[in-house]
Design a protein around this motif. Structure first.
Motif, PDB file in Angstrom:
ATOM      1  N   ALA A   1      -1.317   2.807 -11.968  1.00 61.69           N
ATOM      2  CA  ALA A   1      -0.790   2.061 -11.103  1.00 61.69           C
ATOM      3  C   ALA A   1       0.935   2.133 -11.407  1.00 61.69           C
ATOM      4  N   ARG A   2       1.597   2.259 -10.067  1.00 56.31           N
ATOM      5  CA  ARG A   2       2.917   2.458 -10.336  1.00 56.31           C
ATOM      6  C   ARG A   2       3.567   1.283 -10.866  1.00 56.31           C
TER       7      ARG A   2
ATOM      8  N   ARG B   1       0.822  -1.094   0.093  1.00 55.51           N
ATOM      9  CA  ARG B   1      -0.223   0.023   0.001  1.00 55.51           C
ATOM     10  C   ARG B   1       0.839   1.111  -0.054  1.00 55.51           C
TER      11      ARG B   1
ATOM     12  N   GLY C   1       3.669   1.640  -1.466  1.00 54.29           N
ATOM     13  CA  GLY C   1       4.405   1.785  -2.691  1.00 54.29           C
ATOM     14  C   GLY C   1       5.391   0.860  -2.991  1.00 54.29           C
TER      15      GLY C   1
ATOM     16  N   GLN D   1       0.991  -2.605  -7.401  1.00 52.16           N
ATOM     17  CA  GLN D   1      -0.309  -1.473  -7.181  1.00 52.16           C
ATOM     18  C   GLN D   1      -1.300  -2.201  -7.598  1.00 52.16           C
TER      19      GLN D   1
END
Length: 223
Positions: free
Chosen positions: A200-201, A96, A98, A205
């Motif tokens: 989304a990275r 969450r 990252g 994610q």
């Protein structure tokens, strides 16, 4: 491949440094003994990957991971969180915040090197079998109840939703291709498009979104 080591145990950092420095193509460009120092070192060196411990003084690894992932100047930095089975409760929180994935602290040397390469290449969530087990556990413990089919997922095509669900189960692009009877290149394209639409990275994610949205629900533990 530039790596920063963040762990409050000097012996752990020394072991990882020895392993990485001995391998061609890797360079340890910085070390940190706490979360605050980790963020400072990452900002100064902009590595490809950070090996981040969770429990550290001054600032823990989760807060440091959040600071790194929230900094636009560090968009290319990937965080790989170090954990143990005794610290499982931190893994979903790390995603969450990252993190691009996680490693068990007793990882075999060859698996550590492969993990750093995988995360640096933009993949995420290592050891799919462990991922499936842990993510399901943490999603089951999440305080907020998932809501089915939130509007955010409406931007996905039916195939993209299917792909995101399979990514959340820990499948690699090759496994996705086999499951859906498509080429690995097509599977990768579907994943990339889903990431782009959902902002989304990385794949990690996508997993968080899949579980928190209710697209995927945790499986009950095996008897």
């Amino acid at each position: 491949m530039r790596v920063v080591l963040a762990d409050d145990q000097a012996l752990v950092r020394a072991g990882f440094r020895m392993l990485l420095d001995a391998e061609e193509g890797f360079a340890v460009v910085g070390e940190a003994a706490d979360g605050v120092e980790a963020v400072e070192v990452v900002r100064a060196t902009t590595p490809d990957v950070v090996l981040m411990d969770v429990r550290m003084p001054r600032q823990d690894g989760l807060a440091a991971t959040r600071a790194i992932s929230d900094d636009p100047a560090l968009a290319g930095v990937r965080v790989l969180v170090l954990t143990t089975f005794e610290l499982d409760e931190y893994v979903f929180g790390a995603l969450r915040c990252g993190a691009s994935g996680f490693l068990l602290k007793d990882v075999e040397p060859v698996d550590l090197l492969r993990a750093v390469r995988v995360v640096a290449d933009g993949e995420a969530l290592l050891a799919p079998s462990v991922t499936r087990r842990l993510i399901s556990e943490f999603a089951a413990r999440a305080p907020a109840a998932p809501t089915p089919a939130p509007p955010r997922l409406d931007v996905l095509t039916e195939r993209e939703r299917e792909v995101v669900a399979l990514v959340a189960e820990g499948l690699s692009n090759r496994e996705l291709a086999e499951r859906l009877v498509i080429s690995p290149a097509t599977a990768k394209t579907h994943v990339s498009r889903a990431m782009g639409k959902l902002d989304a990275r990385d794949r990690a994610q996508l997993v968080v979104l899949a579980y928190e949205s209710g697209l995927v629900t945790p499986r009950p533990p095996a008897a």
